[in-house]
Design an enzyme around this catalytic site. Structure first.
Site, PDB file in Angstrom:
ATOM      1  CG  PHE A 159      14.288  50.287  62.245  1.00  0.00           C
ATOM      2  CD1 PHE A 159      15.312  50.115  61.328  1.00  0.00           C
ATOM      3  CD2 PHE A 159      14.623  50.379  63.589  1.00  0.00           C
ATOM      4  CE1 PHE A 159      16.641  50.047  61.731  1.00  0.00           C
ATOM      5  CE2 PHE A 159      15.952  50.311  64.009  1.00  0.00           C
ATOM      6  CZ  PHE A 159      16.962  50.150  63.072  1.00  0.00           C
ATOM      7  CG  ASP A 244       9.967  47.285  68.174  1.00  0.00           C
ATOM      8  OD1 ASP A 244      10.213  48.034  69.140  1.00  0.00           O
ATOM      9  OD2 ASP A 244      10.818  46.977  67.311  1.00  0.00           O
ATOM     10  CE  LYS A 273      15.990  53.559  69.345  1.00  0.00           C
ATOM     11  NZ  LYS A 273      15.223  52.882  68.321  1.00  0.00           N
TER      12      LYS A 273
HETATM   13  C1  LIG Z   1      15.754  51.664  67.663  1.00  0.00           C
HETATM   14  C2  LIG Z   1      14.760  50.607  67.435  1.00  0.00           C
HETATM   15  C3  LIG Z   1      15.115  49.243  67.524  1.00  0.00           C
HETATM   16  C4  LIG Z   1      16.526  48.759  67.730  1.00  0.00           C
HETATM   17  O1  LIG Z   1      17.110  49.200  68.901  1.00  0.00           O
HETATM   18  P1  LIG Z   1      18.706  49.139  69.076  1.00  0.00           P
HETATM   19  O2  LIG Z   1      18.927  49.476  70.513  1.00  0.00           O
HETATM   20  O3  LIG Z   1      19.279  50.154  68.142  1.00  0.00           O
HETATM   21  O4  LIG Z   1      19.129  47.753  68.728  1.00  0.00           O
HETATM   22  C5  LIG Z   1      14.095  48.311  67.373  1.00  0.00           C
HETATM   23  N1  LIG Z   1      12.829  48.689  67.127  1.00  0.00           N
HETATM   24  C6  LIG Z   1      12.470  49.976  67.023  1.00  0.00           C
HETATM   25  C7  LIG Z   1      11.044  50.329  66.766  1.00  0.00           C
HETATM   26  C8  LIG Z   1      13.422  50.986  67.149  1.00  0.00           C
HETATM   27  O5  LIG Z   1      13.067  52.264  66.999  1.00  0.00           O
END
Ligand SMILES: *Cc1c(COP(=O)(O)O)cnc(C)c1O
Length: 419
Positions: A159, A244, A273
């Site tokens: 994700f 990520d 986040k």
């Molecule tokens: C939440 C998330 C994203 C995307 O972040 P947004 O601010 O919602 O665009 C990307 N990578 C990971 C691992 C995430 O948990």
């Protein structure tokens, strides 16, 4: 515009200054909102630390932390104070001019994460998009891959966000359905399998993109030597390693970055986040000089990226994370939470896994899905969200203490045994 009966009632209530209740707020969302979410039917109005309150005054322990954006707890007083003070001074200059928060933000985040160069953006998806551009350009300008042929290796069950390019390399059918055509140049390999990744490498491979622990994918923890093996492979093959850490970073797993558990330093790390403690959207690409060094003026940008309000808030959000011992707390209390969850004897539990305060409890398929357990937990004062169909995620703010975990455990055990 056609007006439903529910809307007429609500309009009359608003006119008479009557207090709306849960069902009215839900009706408003249903009437006007796109239906791309299916939230639990709880309407929150206030938050403090690990607790949130709904419009009826019911109190809940937040076990989601806005998908780990509220690691520092709801409405952390120091972060909110910075937000207010900076909002009264200067909020947005655009990058056409400089501002007095950006450089300090850069310096502090580089020191905390051992990085050399920063690109500030707003959402997580934008940070991902930014790094995809950077590694492609690096591939053409530095590695010498023929223009237009760069390949990036990603993992099954990943994700990374919701843009067309990002969902284009998702393995989740629903995330892709109806959004084609997609961006080419991505190769998917099983997560946690370094050998499969190695087999996918070609002379055109510029980068691998991987989550240290897959969050939305169901809190999937890879084999202990996975990231280190990927690191060595990237060094050997001349490939950029991108982690990520938008969900796993900033203390969530009990380390500043989850990659520290594995003794690994990626070439590029993405965070977002919790970078603002949940009060303002900000994300960042953290990199060595080589990768972000490919960008020259005009190559990339964002109107709000690096704005002084975001930078000031992020500086305080990072400071409290460290100063208030939240990362160590996540490690300690998270370990306890995980161990206690594993001790719950229930026929519906398949596995409990995770690291720090990023914990997934997978139910057996016969349990009928995680959603109804989340509904049951809500009636007991715990707000949890299922991820995929059979996993309940427990990811409270990093300031949670043992007695509060015990309070939660009692209710979780109860729900697991009686459902
Ligand atoms: C939440 C998330 C994203 C995307 O972040 P947004 O601010 O919602 O665009 C990307 N990578 C990971 C691992 C995430 O948990």
């Amino acid at each position: 515009m056609h007006k439903s009966a529910a809307m007429s009632v609500i309009e009359a209530m608003l006119k008479n200054q009557e207090r709306l209740t849960t069902s009215h707020y839900i009706a408003l969302e249903d009437e006007f909102g796109a239906k791309n979410y299916k939230p639990l039917d709880v309407v929150l109005a206030r938050g403090q630390g690990i607790w949130v309150w709904d419009v009826e005054g019911n109190k809940y322990l937040d076990c989601l932390s806005a998908y780990s954006a509220v690691n520092q707890g709801h409405c952390h007083p120091k972060i909110v104070a910075t937000m207010i003070a900076q909002a009264q001074k200067l909020t947005l200059t655009s990058r056409a001019f400089r501002n007095d928060q950006l450089g300090l933000f850069y310096k502090e985040i580089c020191e905390l994460t051992d990085s050399h160069m920063v690109l500030p953006m707003n959402s997580g998806a934008e940070a991902v998009e930014s790094v995809l551009k950077a590694v492609r350009k690096w591939g053409y300008r530095v590695k010498g891959v023929p223009e237009g042929q760069a390949e990036i290796i990603v993992c099954e069950n990943n994700f990374h966000g919701r843009t067309v390019t990002i969902v284009g390399f998702s393995s989740e059918a629903q995330y892709r359905d109806g959004y084609a055509p997609f961006t080419p140049g991505f190769i998917r390999v099983p997560f946690g399998d370094a050998e499969a990744m190695e087999k996918a490498i070609t002379p055109r491979t510029v980068a691998v993109l991987v989550e240290p622990i897959q969050g939305e994918g169901g809190i999937i923890v890879p084999p202990a030597d996975y990231l280190a093996t990927v690191r060595r492979m990237c060094d050997r093959e001349g490939i950029i390693m991108v982690t990520d850490e938008i969900q796993t970073g900033l203390g969530r797993t009990g380390r500043m970055l989850a990659e520290e558990h594995y003794g690994v330093q990626a070439d590029v790390t993405l965070i977002g986040k919790a970078l603002s403690g949940g009060v303002y959207p900000i994300s960042a690409v953290l990199s060595n000089k080589e990768v972000l060094g490919v960008f020259h003026p005009g190559d990339h940008g964002s109107t709000y990226g690096g704005n002084p309000l975001a930078c000031a808030v992020a500086r305080t959000a990072m400071r409290v994370l460290v100063e208030e011992g939240m990362i160590e707390n996540a490690d300690r209390v998270g370990g306890y939470f995980l161990e206690q969850l594993r001790g719950i004897k229930s026929s519906v539990v398949k596995e409990v896994r995770g690291r720090g305060l990023l914990i997934g409890l997978e139910l057996v398929p016969q349990a009928g899905g995680a959603r109804r357990f989340c509904e049951a937990l809500r009636t007991k004062g715990l707000l949890c969200k299922e991820t995929h169909d059979h996993v309940i995620r427990f990811a409270p703010p990093l300031i949670i203490q043992r007695p509060e975990v015990d309070w939660a455990l009692e209710r979780i055990a109860d729900v697991l045994k009686t459902n």
